[in-house]
Scaffold this motif. Structure first.
Motif, mmCIF file in Angstrom:
data_model
loop_
_atom_site.group_PDB
_atom_site.id
_atom_site.type_symbol
_atom_site.label_atom_id
_atom_site.label_comp_id
_atom_site.label_asym_id
_atom_site.label_seq_id
_atom_site.Cartn_x
_atom_site.Cartn_y
_atom_site.Cartn_z
ATOM 1 N N GLU A 156 -0.599 10.086 -0.079
ATOM 2 C CA GLU A 156 -1.933 10.142 -0.647
ATOM 3 C C GLU A 156 -2.953 10.278 0.476
ATOM 4 O O GLU A 156 -2.663 9.935 1.632
ATOM 5 N N VAL A 160 0.043 6.988 3.163
ATOM 6 C CA VAL A 160 -1.137 7.851 3.237
ATOM 7 C C VAL A 160 -1.048 8.729 4.475
ATOM 8 O O VAL A 160 -0.296 8.444 5.418
ATOM 9 N N ILE A 184 -12.040 8.909 8.795
ATOM 10 C CA ILE A 184 -10.731 9.065 8.180
ATOM 11 C C ILE A 184 -9.729 9.398 9.274
ATOM 12 O O ILE A 184 -9.997 10.202 10.147
ATOM 13 N N ASP A 214 -8.478 3.462 6.972
ATOM 14 C CA ASP A 214 -7.256 2.983 6.316
ATOM 15 C C ASP A 214 -6.216 2.492 7.325
ATOM 16 O O ASP A 214 -5.551 1.480 7.112
ATOM 17 N N SER A 230 -15.356 1.045 5.678
ATOM 18 C CA SER A 230 -16.030 2.228 5.117
ATOM 19 C C SER A 230 -16.803 2.982 6.200
ATOM 20 O O SER A 230 -17.123 4.160 6.033
ATOM 21 N N GLY A 274 -14.150 -4.039 2.930
ATOM 22 C CA GLY A 274 -14.673 -2.763 2.431
ATOM 23 C C GLY A 274 -15.884 -2.310 3.215
ATOM 24 O O GLY A 274 -16.017 -1.128 3.558
ATOM 25 N N ARG A 310 -8.081 6.706 3.180
ATOM 26 C CA ARG A 310 -9.499 6.398 3.075
ATOM 27 C C ARG A 310 -10.068 6.144 4.470
ATOM 28 O O ARG A 310 -9.319 5.935 5.424
ATOM 29 N N PRO A 311 -11.396 6.128 4.613
ATOM 30 C CA PRO A 311 -11.971 5.809 5.927
ATOM 31 C C PRO A 311 -11.468 4.456 6.437
ATOM 32 O O PRO A 311 -11.483 3.461 5.711
ATOM 33 N N ASP A 334 0.833 -1.200 0.000
ATOM 34 C CA ASP A 334 0.000 0.000 0.000
ATOM 35 C C ASP A 334 0.871 1.256 0.000
ATOM 36 O O ASP A 334 1.926 1.305 0.634
#
Length: 478
Positions: free
Chosen positions: A107, A5, A476, A113, A472, A468, A110-111, A2
């Motif tokens: 980057e 982030v 974040i 992550d 989700s 996912g 995401r929520p 990955d």
């Protein structure tokens, strides 16, 4: 692998301090592009888990003086290289630092992550990741306690116990196949059925208890009901400790219901102040308010029925309340005689005589059947003088406690319940297969399916669609 982030981990808005989180391969090398430590020639990798003072600069512009904490792999939350930046909590500063990080090679996260990477890197399992979400979102102390227990491994330990029993059974069945011609004593059929049925029963109880525990998330609703000017808004303001509802001597001030949530015995309880109930008037707004009051009564778990004790029983006109209570399933009813500091003489007599109280309530317009429901839980208070108000608050705590006593049950998320239900069905099939003397291979296949479901619950078997769904829902930065 990955990509690295970054995200803001604290709420957006002005605050003393804001925190940014960074994770991924080469995190420390990338952040060194914009971080200048106060002590020169400092390499972040040489100072793991140590707070370092320095400046964030980009394009020769000083953005902020910050504290940076580096973490080396695998000794971090995600198991990757990580860093935390603690800066001043001005949204303009936070935005500039984030933009500098993006341009340095990070980057947007995401929520969920960070928690997702922690699961994939074996730092936590899925049951703990779900518990982290519950800890963040818990609305009450009781729900928070359950989430903490889950994070400490209460659910995982249950699963490990189930898996151990099933693996022992699978080993026994496999040995029977391997040594079918040998004179070796294996578990008898009734013992195998007993082991499976015992696990099956425990899973069923766990699912049932978890369903009942959902109330920890939704909480309870307590409606304040009564004629106009009985003191409902004053009681709401007293309970929540602030002037949430408008209080006036003019009857009918509250035209719609008001809601305020309060922690009672570790549970979220929503108190609802309603429009006073009386006969329909020419005021359509007030009539609509009274209609909504009746609807809230039907939805409530507890009803505090307020009566103005400064008004004589014959002048109360409580028929609207009587019709509502008599013709609908009652929540827990608590009769509250308010304004006891200026109590009318007839009501005063009722404090030492249930018969006198019954008589007054019937004179006030309540039927005998409704009166019987009410008198079991009666309180005499003055909100303005705070007479017996703490006793009423204590009684509410007891009522909530009795509605949902403390248990050791586990609170499951929706996705966990789905998988546990599939596992339960597989256990039933397994039990039936043994009872019907089906081949050992079939029973072992059912055992393997159960173990796979447990591995899905812990994240040992990863399902991208499931991951996912889970992450989700995270914020974040977590």
């Amino acid at each position: 692998m990955d990509k690295p982030v970054c995200a803001v981990a604290t709420p957006i808005g002005h605050s003393a301090i804001a925190t940014l989180r960074l994770t991924g391969e080469s995190t420390l090398a990338l952040v060194e592009k914009i971080f200048q430590p106060a002590k020169k020639q400092v390499k972040l990798k040489d100072y793991p888990r140590i707070s370092l003072l320095g400046n964030i600069t980009f394009n020769n512009e000083l953005i902020d003086e910050v504290i940076l904490v580096p973490f080396l792999s695998p000794y971090s939350f995600t198991g990757e290289e990580m860093a935390e930046i603690h800066c001043h909590g001005n949204p303009l500063i936070v935005k500039k630092i984030i933009q500098a990080l993006y341009k340095s090679g990070f980057e947007p996260a995401r929520p969920g992550d960070f928690s997702r990477r922690a699961v994939l890197n074996g730092k936590i399992d899925l049951t703990q990741a779900e518990a982290i979400l519950e800890i963040i979102e818990a609305r009450g102390e009781r729900e928070l306690q359950k989430a903490q227990l889950m994070k400490e491994g209460s659910f995982r330990n249950e699963l490990l116990r189930f898996r151990s029993s099933l693996l022992n059974l699978a080993a026994d069945l496999s040995a029977e196949l391997d040594f079918i011609e040998e004179d070796i004593q294996f578990q008898e059929k009734p013992e195998k059925i007993r082991i499976i049925d015992e696990i099956c029963n425990e899973v069923k109880i766990l699912l049932k208890n978890s369903e009942q525990m959902q109330i920890l998330r939704s909480g309870y609703e307590a409606v304040l009901l009564g004629a106009p000017n009985a003191g409902k808004s004053s009681l709401l303001n007293y309970l929540i400790g602030k002037d949430r509802a408008i209080v006036s001597e003019l009857p009918g001030t509250t035209r719609d219901y008001l809601e305020s949530e309060l922690q009672i015995s570790g549970m979220p309880v929503k108190f609802v102040d309603t429009a006073g109930l009386r006969k329909a008037t020419d005021d359509n707004t007030e009539n609509l308010g009274m209609k909504r009051s009746k609807e809230k009564y039907k939805e409530s778990d507890i009803c505090l029925l307020l009566i103005d004790s400064s008004i004589a029983p014959e002048n109360q006109l409580l028929q609207e309340l009587d019709d509502l209570i008599a013709n609908n399933k009652s929540p827990i009813l608590v009769l509250v005689l308010n304004k006891w500091d200026i109590v009318q003489e007839e009501w005063l007599k009722s404090i030492s005589s249930k018969q006198a109280l019954k008589k007054n309530l019937i004179v006030a317009g309540l039927s005998e059947s409704v009166v019987e429901k009410l008198i079991a839980e009666t309180h005499h208070i003055s909100i303005t003088q705070q007479l017996n108000t703490e006793e009423l608050r204590d009684r509410l705590s007891t009522l909530v406690e009795n509605l949902h006593p403390h248990t050791g049950s586990i609170l499951l998320a929706g996705w966990q319940t789905e998988i546990m239900e599939k596992m339960y069905e597989e256990l039933l099939k397994m039990s039936d297969a043994i009872k019907l003397n089906e081949l050992a291979e079939i029973v072992v296949s059912h055992i393997q399916n159960c173990i796979d479901f447990m591995s899905e619950l812990t994240g040992e078997i990863t399902n991208e669609e499931l991951l996912g769904r889970i992450f989700s829902r995270f914020c974040i930065g977590k």
